[in-house]
Every structure is written in structure tokens, then in C-alpha cells.
Design an enzyme around this catalytic site. Sequence first.
Site, short mmCIF file in Angstrom:
data_model
loop_
_atom_site.label_atom_id
_atom_site.label_comp_id
_atom_site.label_asym_id
_atom_site.label_seq_id
_atom_site.Cartn_x
_atom_site.Cartn_y
_atom_site.Cartn_z
N LEU A 131 1.10 -1.20 0.60
CA LEU A 131 0.01 0.06 0.14
C LEU A 131 1.14 1.28 -0.17
O LEU A 131 1.91 1.44 0.62
CB LEU A 131 -1.03 0.03 1.11
CG LEU A 131 -2.62 -0.84 1.48
CD1 LEU A 131 -3.01 -1.01 2.55
CD2 LEU A 131 -3.15 -0.42 0.03
N ASP A 132 0.40 2.30 -1.30
CA ASP A 132 1.39 3.43 -1.24
C ASP A 132 1.44 4.27 0.71
O ASP A 132 0.43 3.71 1.23
CB ASP A 132 0.95 4.81 -2.40
CG ASP A 132 1.14 3.30 -2.94
OD1 ASP A 132 1.88 3.02 -3.99
OD2 ASP A 132 0.60 4.28 -4.18
N PRO A 133 1.90 5.31 0.56
CA PRO A 133 2.45 5.36 2.36
C PRO A 133 0.40 6.78 2.63
O PRO A 133 0.35 6.66 2.89
CB PRO A 133 2.98 6.69 2.40
CG PRO A 133 4.62 6.24 1.48
CD PRO A 133 3.58 5.29 -0.04
N LEU A 134 0.01 7.07 0.89
CA LEU A 134 -0.75 7.87 1.10
C LEU A 134 -1.89 7.31 1.05
O LEU A 134 -2.88 7.95 1.37
CB LEU A 134 -0.87 8.70 -0.20
CG LEU A 134 0.17 9.70 0.42
CD1 LEU A 134 0.07 11.04 -0.72
CD2 LEU A 134 0.19 11.16 1.02
N ALA A 135 -2.08 5.56 0.80
CA ALA A 135 -2.74 4.91 1.17
C ALA A 135 -3.18 4.70 2.74
O ALA A 135 -2.46 4.24 2.91
CB ALA A 135 -3.36 3.50 0.08
#
Length: 309
Positions: free
Chosen positions: A48-52
Amino acid sequence: MSKPKKPKGRPVSGWLILDKPVDFGSTEAVSKIKWLFNAQKAGHAGTLDPLASGMLPIALGDATKTVPYVMDGRKIYEFAVTWGEERSTDDLEGEVSATSDRRPAEQAIRDLLPSYTGTITQVPPQFSAIKIAGERAYDLARDGETVEIPSREVEIFRLTLLGATADKAHFEVECGKGTYVRALARDFGRELGCYGHISELRRTFVAPFAEDRMVPLADLVALEKIEDRDERLAALDEFLIDTAEALSNLPHLPVTDDQAHRLKMGNPVILRGRDAPVAETEAYATARGKLIAIGEIGQGEFRPKRVFG
């Protein structure tokens, strides 16, 4: 001759279904969980991306052997697309690369969705883990290179518009392995003639783990205040899911204690009786409810490929 190094940590095994917060990387999350549980091994199924935010299944110990089966599972995301800007990363993190004053009508968005459902062709984002000539695309992108990333087929099982305002639309998508939601946002914006990027992203499901199995990171961190080590680790272990649950989409074979012993030694076991399963390329065996092996059924026997302690 030097003795082999003893592994650090506990040989604890199982799945933790973490509710990852925003601004916390997947690798960082795995390291934190490994440290909290004092585990010898840890890994995750699906970055998961950091912003997700949302579901990040983390495998401890022997459960790491089952990571590929979770990686291949269906996933559900809720996401928002903000119109008017395309960004280098296709999400809030990147620099603005194109702008538009146009905004799509809600009906135009709805009319778009059928063409993005089923088997579709998608070009992964420039900032992705795709390998180009042996290097990760995101490493090349950070160096300022624009590279040709081959398109590939992905499966979209369901795509729903949850709501829309003039500048933003909210969606839910159920998709297969390898789908980039950021690429969906990019392509929506281009086709609607207004550009767009992901401004919110949350994963709510990774097969076979349901949303209600998620554990907020804050709930785990709160247990650090328990001073007694054994008591603290016991409290943490309560959140673990049995390793075998990751294999619930495979055929299940209960075996006896004697058969379990043979399987753990790497030997096949003969399957007898009218109800004996027929050929299966993959199945898993348990004894007394405990995972023993993943293997293949054929010619009247179960042959182990991976065994568990």
C-alpha cells in the site's frame, strides 16, 4: 567450525490484518509489527502506498510461506479522484504535470464505467514497482527519466460510483492482481478530458480476509505500555489469525497424526476410500486443525510441496 547463528526473535506464526494509517509505508509497517511481536520473520501481501490506508495483511513466521496465495486474491478499494490536475505519481504525492478547467458531469462519469469493467488493458504508472531493463520504474522516474512501460491486462470485477461533486468523485472497485488504482484515476481523467489524480485511497478487502478482521495500528501500539513481556506478547498474539486461513480458497484435506508426520518429512501420503479427493494441482492438509502442508493431489496420493512446523 562456527555454529550457525540462532534466529533473533520468536518463532511465532500467523497473519495480522493491519489497518495501515496514512503516511506510513508498507515496509515501515512490517518492520514495526515484526518488532512489536518479536517475530523471527515477517512479510506482507500487497504493498500500500504511504498515502493509502486500510488493509495490509502481514505474515509472521511460517505464514510467510502463504504470502503468494494472498497476493493473488481479489482486492477492494475505495478511492476519490480529484479532477483538474494530472500528477507525476497519479496521486497527491507528485508534481502537477497537466491541468484543465473542465469538470465532468456525473452522467459522463457513469457512462465511462462499463468500459473499465471486465478484462481491461492498463499501463502502470511511471512511479510503480514494474521492472524496466532490470530497474524499478519508480527509481527511474525519481531520476527524471520517462520510460515506456508495457500495457498489461488486469481484471476489474466491479466498479461503482459512490458519489460526485464538481471537483471530486468517489468510487469503489473490486479488482484482480496487478491492478493500479492510480492508473484508473489517470485514465478516467484523460478520457473525460479534464485530467485527474487519486486524492484518497483505502483498501478494505484482500481475499480471503474481510474488513472486520482489520486491526488499527494504534490498538497494537497501545499494548507497549504492558511492562511484563510475556503478558504483552500474549496480548498481541490474540490478534493473530491462523496461517491456514490464507488458504481457504484451496481444497482442504484433513489428515491423521501419522500422515502429518510423513508429510512433515517430505513424504507423500496415500488417500483411500470413496470420498478421497481426486486430482488437484494445489490443496492444503491439516491435522487437529493445524496447517501441515501445501501440496498436490494426484494418482491417489497427496504430495507435499511446502511443509509447516
